[in-house]
Design a protein around this motif. Structure first.
Motif, PDB file in Angstrom:
ATOM      1  N   PRO A  23       0.825  -1.202   0.000  1.00  0.00           N
ATOM      2  CA  PRO A  23       0.000   0.000   0.000  1.00  0.00           C
ATOM      3  C   PRO A  23       0.857   1.250   0.000  1.00  0.00           C
ATOM      4  CG  PRO A  23       0.018  -0.999   2.156  1.00  0.00           C
ATOM      5  CD  PRO A  23       0.764  -1.924   1.261  1.00  0.00           C
ATOM      6  N   ILE A  26       1.464   3.369   3.392  1.00  0.00           N
ATOM      7  CA  ILE A  26       2.379   3.133   4.508  1.00  0.00           C
ATOM      8  C   ILE A  26       3.696   3.779   4.117  1.00  0.00           C
ATOM      9  CG2 ILE A  26       3.510   1.454   5.987  1.00  0.00           C
ATOM     10  CD1 ILE A  26       1.352  -0.520   5.317  1.00  0.00           C
ATOM     11  N   MET A  71      -1.577 -14.940  12.921  1.00  0.00           N
ATOM     12  CA  MET A  71      -2.328 -16.032  12.288  1.00  0.00           C
ATOM     13  C   MET A  71      -2.590 -17.196  13.238  1.00  0.00           C
ATOM     14  SD  MET A  71      -3.141 -14.984   9.345  1.00  0.00           S
ATOM     15  CE  MET A  71      -3.342 -15.974   7.905  1.00  0.00           C
ATOM     16  N   VAL A  80      -8.352 -12.127   9.593  1.00  0.00           N
ATOM     17  CA  VAL A  80      -9.548 -11.888   8.809  1.00  0.00           C
ATOM     18  C   VAL A  80     -10.366 -13.156   8.792  1.00  0.00           C
ATOM     19  CG1 VAL A  80     -10.412 -11.303   6.544  1.00  0.00           C
ATOM     20  CG2 VAL A  80      -8.334 -10.229   7.405  1.00  0.00           C
ATOM     21  N   TYR A  84     -13.770  -8.000   6.537  1.00  0.00           N
ATOM     22  CA  TYR A  84     -12.705  -7.124   6.984  1.00  0.00           C
ATOM     23  C   TYR A  84     -13.218  -6.085   7.973  1.00  0.00           C
ATOM     24  CZ  TYR A  84      -9.025  -8.685   3.790  1.00  0.00           C
ATOM     25  OH  TYR A  84      -8.045  -9.404   3.166  1.00  0.00           O
TER      26      TYR A  84
ATOM     27  N   LYS B  44      -0.226 -13.256   4.315  1.00  0.00           N
ATOM     28  CA  LYS B  44      -1.120 -13.873   3.330  1.00  0.00           C
ATOM     29  C   LYS B  44      -2.513 -13.278   3.273  1.00  0.00           C
ATOM     30  CE  LYS B  44       0.732 -18.517   2.997  1.00  0.00           C
ATOM     31  NZ  LYS B  44       0.777 -19.773   3.716  1.00  0.00           N
ATOM     32  N   ASP B  45      -3.062 -12.865   4.421  1.00  0.00           N
ATOM     33  CA  ASP B  45      -4.444 -12.393   4.354  1.00  0.00           C
ATOM     34  C   ASP B  45      -4.524 -10.914   3.996  1.00  0.00           C
ATOM     35  OD1 ASP B  45      -3.689 -11.126   6.670  1.00  0.00           O
ATOM     36  OD2 ASP B  45      -5.197 -12.047   7.941  1.00  0.00           O
ATOM     37  N   GLY B  46      -3.401 -10.339   3.583  1.00  0.00           N
ATOM     38  CA  GLY B  46      -3.428  -8.977   3.079  1.00  0.00           C
ATOM     39  C   GLY B  46      -3.051  -7.923   4.102  1.00  0.00           C
ATOM     40  N   ARG B  47      -2.797  -8.334   5.360  1.00  0.00           N
ATOM     41  CA  ARG B  47      -2.422  -7.336   6.363  1.00  0.00           C
ATOM     42  C   ARG B  47      -0.931  -7.054   6.278  1.00  0.00           C
ATOM     43  NH1 ARG B  47      -4.018  -9.622  11.921  1.00  0.00           N
ATOM     44  NH2 ARG B  47      -3.756 -11.630  10.891  1.00  0.00           N
ATOM     45  N   PHE B  48      -0.530  -5.893   6.802  1.00  0.00           N
ATOM     46  CA  PHE B  48       0.884  -5.526   6.891  1.00  0.00           C
ATOM     47  C   PHE B  48       1.215  -5.212   8.336  1.00  0.00           C
ATOM     48  CE2 PHE B  48       2.349  -5.242   2.565  1.00  0.00           C
ATOM     49  CZ  PHE B  48       1.172  -5.190   1.847  1.00  0.00           C
TER      50      PHE B  48
END
Lengths: 733, 116
Positions: A23, A26, A71, A80, A84, B44-48
């Protein structure tokens, strides 16, 4: 060649080629960029030895173990799941408004939502967080969305207002129990007063009541005057659904009123609260009966899952438990199970009964009466919400019921005449502190049993210190009393009486501490002997102090005035016709405790106890562990393991044959029952004492006759007749 | 490119781990220099996750200090980001998809180059 490679690396670093979007929002620092280090890390890792780490000087393996693992569902609350965010969930149709364009389905689903919310609310009350329970409802999280759906909207508003009221009373009580999760409402839409919620609810109720009348009209023969749209499309279901919704709305309305009445200061709303409680209970009955109607329309099976959270058995629309996980601390909350619908109804029935008990308690009781009430109340294991209400009712603005000053309460408890309740002696530091201790004691007695016992043990020290401080002026002035002025002498007399009461109260706290240990199952059978011995010692002191306090007052002898306050001994009992009933009541306990101590000691000395001694610590060590707080506070003084040993080491069945303490207990209990004609709790307690005494007396007789001679006799103890006083069971193995 | 390079070094026999000058410990040396710097890890799930680089092990699991989680509010981008402070976190290598370090433009070449 190398340069080109380096350029390629730089281009890769700009981030487009690694294939993973980053992104732009950031930011890296000024004049700096994000450089991809994955290849470098991979190369370095390959070079490491097994178990080798790359870390700095500040690294500590033990501390690193506390890192949250991403995770891992137990540690990563940001994982997630389905959506979201709430907004994404809404955009994906998780909480449609209206729920369905088919009015019948819409009504069915609305009822399911109401039921599931009740189950969530009950789960919340039991000690979980709002975010995970009630506010797992997406409709509640975005209040404005439901404004087009009158029924759902008004229901959501009343739920929010109710939750807010409950959070408020529990926060005020500040019990700081483990249920601190309860009041966490950060990020939830709970702010602001909603004065219109009741009027909205009433309007909706009125409409549905008219719809109910309309659908019944043809059968009753009346003409339908009103041009009213029915609640839903299926005429056969109209009556059932109208009634189902009405009882749910009415329950919420009355429950809200209960909370508002209880909030009124100085207990002014208690009588009205009782009326609303009664209405709540009848509506809950109707709600329970509505399952018939709601279930019969769909799934024919009635036993489909005991854990259904709705009356119909369907899953409700518009709930997502994972949506709020990020509102808690960095770690996700424990996964919880929402109560089933019938469990939730049971919970609210119990809650209302407990609140009713609180409302029916007289506001004029003495402190002793209040303490007794609180002990009795705790026996039904009331939950946090009712206990919080009890506490906020008792203590408001630092006064009892927000009305009586604590000093007035103390003087009344100590048996001092009423005119003294405003004496300026109350401004002395000692007495101000004593007042705080009394308030604190009342707060402690409103907490749950485990927390309560811990706190009671801790405050023993404080009560002891106050006692010593109050005693100081007497110690200093031995033999100088003739030099005191009348006023000073008057103050001394007041303090003297208060001192006796303080002692009595300290021993009462100690006795509660010891007995709660049985309720919490903290003692093993091998320790019962020392526990009963300690109870016996404490109760003797308690009875002594109580009797002394009562000898100050002339309550039992209206004719004679015994205005002079006596100090010291109770030798004047010859003037008393008989011991006061409450002291005799304690005497029955004392006999039971003594009897049990002796019986257990004899069993131990004759090696008849099936319990083998623990290899980990000695009797002496266990004595110290259990009674540490009492010993530290010197409650009572001069009591030690040695005194316990002295009293019990020579006890044999042959010596016990001489004296049967249990028979005494039985006799006293019988005598005293008649002195409490208006107190059903005391009477049933005395009946229980009688039972324990009788069974133990028989057991003792058997043991004395046959005990050491018959090795096949086995003795065990259970609490079938009384929660604290054990009954011996003698069996042939 | 990187794998070939590493394989080449292995075949040259300079990865015996004994010499300070072996290129194996040179990579380790360079990664050690990255410690305490701001690191951005994508999963993997798109988070940073943005935090100070604290530790890495042979399996490639990374520990970040004072980490902040960035996540978008919609599955599809572009979308507004939310952030949240987490403290000390461990990112298993299995869920890591990208890893970037904040560095000056000049130094990134030397930092990243796997040449000597």
């Amino acid at each position: 060649m190398d340069e080109r490679r380096a350029e390629a690396a730089a281009a890769a670093a700009m981030g487009r080629h690694d294939g993973h979007p980053r992104p732009a929002s950031i930011p890296s620092g000024d004049g700096s960029v994000w450089a991809d280090v994955s290849p470098l890390l991979e190369a370095a890792c390959a070079d490491l030895q097994e178990g080798e780490l790359i870390h700095g000087d500040n690294f500590n393996l033990f501390a690193a173990m506390s890192a949250l693992e991403i995770m891992d569902p137990k540690m990563d609350s940001g994982m997630v799941c389905r959506y979201y965010s709430v907004d994404e969930a809404i955009e994906n149709g998780a909480a449609p408004v209206p729920i369905s364009f088919d009015k019948t389905v819409d009504v069915q689903c609305t009822i399911d939502i109401m039921d599931h919310l009740l189950a969530c609310e009950g789960t919340w009350h039991k000690g979980h967080s709002l975010a995970q329970t009630v506010f797992s409802c997406i409709y509640l999280l975005r209040p404005e969305r439901t404004s087009s759906h009158a029924l759902l909207h008004s229901y959501c508003r009343i739920i929010r207002a109710t939750c807010k009221a409950v959070v408020s009373v529990v926060s005020d009580a500040r019990t700081h129990e483990e249920e601190d999760l309860f009041t966490m409402s950060y990020g939830l839409p709970l702010i602001g007063e909603d004065e219109k919620c009741l009027s909205m609810l009433n309007a909706v109720e009125e409409t549905i009541a008219r719809q109910l009348r309309a659908c019944k009209a043809p059968s009753s023969g009346r003409k339908v005057i009103e041009d009213l749209e029915p609640l839903q499309n299926n005429p056969a279901l109209e009556e059932g659904y109208c009634k189902a919704i009405l009882c749910r709305l009415r329950f919420r309305k009355h429950f809200y009123h209960v909370l508002m009445c209880l909030k009124r200061p100085q207990g002014r709303g208690l009588q009205l609260a009782r009326k609303h409680i009664s209405s709540c209970l009848s509506e809950l009955e109707i709600i329970r009966k509505s399952t018939e109607v709601l279930r019969s329309n769909d799934y024919g099976t009635h036993n489909s899952g005991e854990d259904k959270t709705t009356a119909s058995g369907r899953q409700p629309v518009g709930f997502d438990a994972s949506i709020n996980t990020r509102l808690s601390a960095p770690t996700p909350p424990r996964s919880i199970k929402i109560l089933s619908w019938s469990e939730a109804v049971d919970y609210f029935v119990k809650l209302l009964h407990d609140l009713d008990i609180i409302c029916s308690f007289s506001l004029d009781a003495s402190l002793e009466g209040i303490l007794q009430f609180m002990v009795q109340f705790q026996k039904s294991h009331p939950d946090l919400v009712s206990r919080a209400h009890l506490q906020t009712l008792l203590i408001q603005d630092g006064k009892l019921y927000g009305r009586d000053s604590i000093f007035a309460v103390i003087t009344k408890a100590a048996g001092l005449p009423e005119i003294l309740r405003n004496h300026d002696i109350q401004n002395g530091e000692c007495l101000v502190q004593l007042g705080q201790l009394v308030i604190n004691l009342l707060k402690i007695l409103s907490t749950n049993a485990a927390w309560q016992r811990r706190k009671l043990g801790k405050i023993l020290q404080d009560w002891r210190v106050i006692h010593i401080q109050l005693e100081l002026p007497f110690r200093q002035e031995m033999g100088e009393e003739s030099g005191l002025s009348a006023d000073q002498s008057g103050r001394q007399d007041i303090l003297r009486q208060i001192l006796v009461w303080v002692e009595e109260q300290t021993f009462w706290i100690a006795s509660r501490f010891l007995m709660l240990g049985f309720e919490l199952e903290l003692y093993s059978p091998g320790e019962y002997c020392m526990v009963y011995w300690y109870i016996y010692v404490v109760l003797i002191k308690l009875a002594e102090r109580m009797h002394h306090k009562m000898s100050f007052t002339n309550a039992t002898e209206p004719a004679k005035t015994r205005g002079k306050k006596k100090k010291g001994s109770t030798k004047d009992t010859s003037r008393d016709i008989q011991m006061p009933a409450s002291v005799l009541f304690l005497q029955s306990y004392i006999c039971l405790a003594e009897g049990l101590t002796m019986m257990l000691a004899a069993l131990r000395n004759e090696r008849m106890l099936s319990q083998s001694p623990s290899p980990f610590n000695s009797d002496h060590e266990r004595f110290i562990q259990h009674f540490e707080l009492l010993q530290k506070a010197g409650v009572p003084d001069h009591i030690s393991y040695q005194s316990f040993e002295e009293s019990t080491k020579n006890v044999r069945f042959s010596t016990l044959v001489m004296y049967n303490y249990f028979k005494d207990a039985q006799r006293i209990a019988k005598e005293v029952k008649n002195s409490f004609p208006n107190d059903p709790d005391r009477q049933s307690e005395l009946r229980r004492v009688e039972q324990v005494a009788e069974h133990n007396s028989i057991a003792l007789t058997v043991l004395c006759r046959l005990g050491s001679l018959d090795p096949s006799l086995k003795v065990s103890f259970d609490f079938s007749h009384h929660p604290y006083f054990a009954t011996a069971v003698v069996k042939r193995s | 490119m990187e794998e070939q390079r590493v394989e080449a070094l292995v075949s040259e026999g300079s990865l015996d781990g004994s010499g300070i000058n072996s290129s194996g410990s040179d990579y380790v040396f360079r990664v050690r220099n990255l410690l305490f710097r701001r690191m951005l890890v994508g999963i993997k799930d798109g988070r940073f996750f943005l935090g100070a680089f604290h530790c890495i092990d042979k399996q490639g699991n990374i520990i970040l200090q004072d980490a902040v989680e960035y996540r978008s509010t919609r599955r599809s981008s572009p979308s507004p980001m939310e952030q949240r402070c987490l403290g000390l976190i461990l990112i298993p290598s299995s869920c890591r998809t990208s890893c970037h370090v904040d560095c000056f433009i000049e130094e990134q070449l030397s930092l990243l180059s796997l040449n000597q």
